[in-house]
Design a protein around this motif. Sequence first.
Motif, mmCIF file in Angstrom:
data_model
loop_
_atom_site.group_PDB
_atom_site.id
_atom_site.type_symbol
_atom_site.label_atom_id
_atom_site.label_comp_id
_atom_site.label_asym_id
_atom_site.label_seq_id
_atom_site.Cartn_x
_atom_site.Cartn_y
_atom_site.Cartn_z
ATOM 1 N N THR A 19 0.680 -1.090 -0.052
ATOM 2 C CA THR A 19 0.096 0.236 0.193
ATOM 3 C C THR A 19 1.188 1.489 0.296
ATOM 4 O O THR A 19 0.502 2.632 0.289
ATOM 5 N N PRO A 21 3.527 3.821 -1.438
ATOM 6 C CA PRO A 21 3.802 3.858 -2.698
ATOM 7 C C PRO A 21 5.408 3.789 -3.382
ATOM 8 O O PRO A 21 5.910 3.227 -3.681
ATOM 9 N N VAL A 112 -8.040 2.131 -14.688
ATOM 10 C CA VAL A 112 -8.920 2.382 -13.377
ATOM 11 C C VAL A 112 -10.139 1.690 -13.417
ATOM 12 O O VAL A 112 -11.064 1.188 -12.642
ATOM 13 N N ARG A 121 -9.668 -3.327 -6.000
ATOM 14 C CA ARG A 121 -8.266 -2.533 -5.750
ATOM 15 C C ARG A 121 -7.148 -2.532 -6.582
ATOM 16 O O ARG A 121 -6.378 -3.165 -6.414
ATOM 17 N N GLY A 124 -1.996 0.693 -6.923
ATOM 18 C CA GLY A 124 -1.178 1.283 -8.502
ATOM 19 C C GLY A 124 -0.263 1.572 -9.397
ATOM 20 O O GLY A 124 -0.664 0.158 -10.172
ATOM 21 N N ARG A 135 5.782 7.291 -10.458
ATOM 22 C CA ARG A 135 3.552 6.490 -9.729
ATOM 23 C C ARG A 135 2.748 7.434 -10.719
ATOM 24 O O ARG A 135 2.659 8.699 -10.717
ATOM 25 N N ASP A 138 -3.526 8.664 -8.392
ATOM 26 C CA ASP A 138 -4.270 8.339 -7.765
ATOM 27 C C ASP A 138 -5.726 8.915 -8.573
ATOM 28 O O ASP A 138 -5.908 9.980 -9.085
ATOM 29 N N THR A 142 -12.455 7.206 -5.504
ATOM 30 C CA THR A 142 -11.890 5.853 -5.000
ATOM 31 C C THR A 142 -12.973 4.743 -5.660
ATOM 32 O O THR A 142 -14.813 4.868 -5.205
#
Length: 144
Positions: A19, A21, A112, A121, A124, A135, A138, A142
């Motif tokens: 979780t 990054p 996504v 989920r 990343g 990265r 996000d 969510t």
Amino acid sequence: MPAMSYQDLPDDIRTTPLTDPALQADVVDLMVGIHERRGGAVGLMVCDDGDRGIQPIVVNDLPEGAGEDELLRLLELVLPVVAAARGGLLVGRGRRGLLPTDHDRRWHQATVEACHRHGVRLLGFHLASPEGVARMPDPLETAC
């Protein structure tokens, strides 16, 4: 930000949730090697219900210019299995340069949306080039 590498992975990586990054970047660095980055490979780290990495998958025949439909074919094979296990997914996209392009953004958005459709989920989405790992942001909302 200091350069990260797979050499920074903790000894207990198999029991550590992916979780953070920085940890994700290290895992992508290990999963998508320099040769794979130059060839445009995509790496998927399938994670369990505790977000711990359990199975890397690296596909080498997705060149940098490949459309989102090719990525989606791969995701449609993997995501139902991940969803059934209530797992998560970490994605690394190999490429020659590190600055994101519109093409990278489309791949990211397609990922996504696919994860959202399957209830998976997305931990990343990272770009991996010979210069390093970066990265992608996000999603604003969510999804899962």
